[in-house]
Scaffold this active site. Structure first.
Site, PDB file in Angstrom:
ATOM      1  N   LYS A 113       0.845  -1.208   0.000  1.00 20.47           N
ATOM      2  CA  LYS A 113       0.000   0.000   0.000  1.00 20.47           C
ATOM      3  C   LYS A 113       0.876   1.252   0.000  1.00 20.47           C
ATOM      4  CE  LYS A 113      -3.882  -2.310   2.258  1.00 20.47           C
ATOM      5  NZ  LYS A 113      -4.517  -2.728   3.514  1.00 20.47           N
ATOM      6  N   GLN A 158      -4.321  -1.053   9.575  1.00 19.51           N
ATOM      7  CA  GLN A 158      -4.372  -2.428   9.057  1.00 19.51           C
ATOM      8  C   GLN A 158      -4.983  -3.356  10.105  1.00 19.51           C
ATOM      9  OE1 GLN A 158      -3.646  -3.290   5.951  1.00 19.51           O
ATOM     10  NE2 GLN A 158      -3.927  -5.474   6.218  1.00 19.51           N
ATOM     11  N   ASP A 185     -10.830   3.445   4.137  1.00 11.89           N
ATOM     12  CA  ASP A 185     -11.256   2.040   4.167  1.00 11.89           C
ATOM     13  C   ASP A 185     -12.782   1.925   4.095  1.00 11.89           C
ATOM     14  OD1 ASP A 185      -9.505  -0.146   4.230  1.00 11.89           O
ATOM     15  OD2 ASP A 185      -8.910   0.238   6.305  1.00 11.89           O
TER      16      ASP A 185
END
Ligand code: GUN
Length: 299
Positions: free
Chosen positions: A53, A97, A120
């Site tokens: 990422k 994460q 997200d």
């Protein structure tokens, strides 16, 4: 034989659009899209995801920061970091994460992220925006958003009259995917482990999305002829034919038999997988455009 939906190619197109729009945003407004990726602990799979990422963000010309916190980081310390990032004008997207270590309440952490930096799409505000069809202001979770772009390649943006079955009811994939399909006018059913006659139900689907995490569970005779099959699963299974101790990746769909009946199908790897990171970049760019008061590109 089905058309193979090349997620790598479509992800490449998304990233090219992001790069160009980021360059324009920077030169015309001075705003550089910024993303912060936070990882707690040393889970090897998470570390691989997080570094890819961060790498992709740099490739897009973003300001990219990675916070690697120790396994024993307290919930308060993590909440403190999120609070700092929420207030940092150089950061437009925050990604923590998952999974987090057991002593940290993931729900509390996610709800602490500012909704307008929640790239997200996990914050209740963004879940609510998606659920009420407010797609212009929502951040949509990256895997379903990317899956939807692949569906659009085959079926267009209006799914009126088509039936869609989503197998899997997770908050990260199944539920948001069902909302996206519904917003595009499909007639949507969410199926899961308690569904009666899953093969029979799947066989009614013009669009079938498998997101259950069970290797090759969806069989060829579950597929309606001509269906669009989106396989979200990424499962590592033993591959003794490649040598002792070797493994290979398979999806939630038995690919060869399903491809013989489908109209279009995503491979694993190379289907939905590459779309996830591309959509994270797209969401971060959109966030930066909103901050700068500019119209973001359409994906
Ligand atoms: N872990 C596995 N998938 C994801 C994702 O999409 N977002 C975050 N934050 N963590 C994950």
């Amino acid at each position: 034989m089905a058309e193979i939906l090349d997620g790598k190619a479509v992800a490449g197109e998304v990233v090219a659009t992001v790069k160009q729009a980021a360059a324009e945003l920077i030169s015309e407004t001075g705003v550089t899209p910024g993303i912060a990726v936070v990882i707690v602990g040393k889970d090897p799979a998470s570390q691989v995801y997080v570094s890819s990422k961060s790498r992709k963000a740099k490739e897009c010309g973003f300001h990219s920061v990675q916070h690697e916190l120790g396994e024993d980081t307290s919930e308060d310390e993590l909440l403190g970091l999120i609070d700092e990032l929420n207030r940092d004008d150089a950061i437009h997207g925050i990604l923590v994460q998952l999974p987090l270590p057991d002593h940290i309440d993931s729900g509390r952490v996610i709800q602490t992220i500012a909704p307008d930096k929640d790239v997200d799409g996990f914050h209740f505000i963004n879940v609510g925006r998606l659920g009420t069809g407010e797609l212009a202001s929502a951040f949509v979770p990256c895997t379903p958003a990317g899956s939807m772009l692949l569906v659009e390649r085959v079926r267009g943006t209006d799914l009126s009259g088509l039936s869609a079955v989503v197998v899997g009811r997770s908050n990260i994939v199944g539920k948001p995917m069902a909302h996206l399909l519904l917003a595009a006018n499909a007639t949507v059913t969410i199926a899961h482990s308690r569904t009666k006659d899953l093969p029979g139900l799947c066989a009614t689907a013009d669009i079938l999305v498998a997101a259950v995490g069970r290797p090759e569970m969806v069989k060829g005779d579950w597929i309606k002829p001509g269906a669009t099959v989106i396989d979200v699963g990424i499962n590592r299974i033993p591959a003794p034919e490649k040598g002792e101790g070797k493994t290979r990746l398979v999806g939630d769909v038995a690919y060869e038999e399903a491809a013989a009946k489908a109209g279009a199908i995503t491979p694993v790897p190379g289907g939905v997988g590459p779309m996830t990171i591309a959509m994270l970049m797209a969401n971060t760019l959109v966030s930066a455009c909103r901050t700068a008061g500019r119209e973001p590109p359409k994906f």
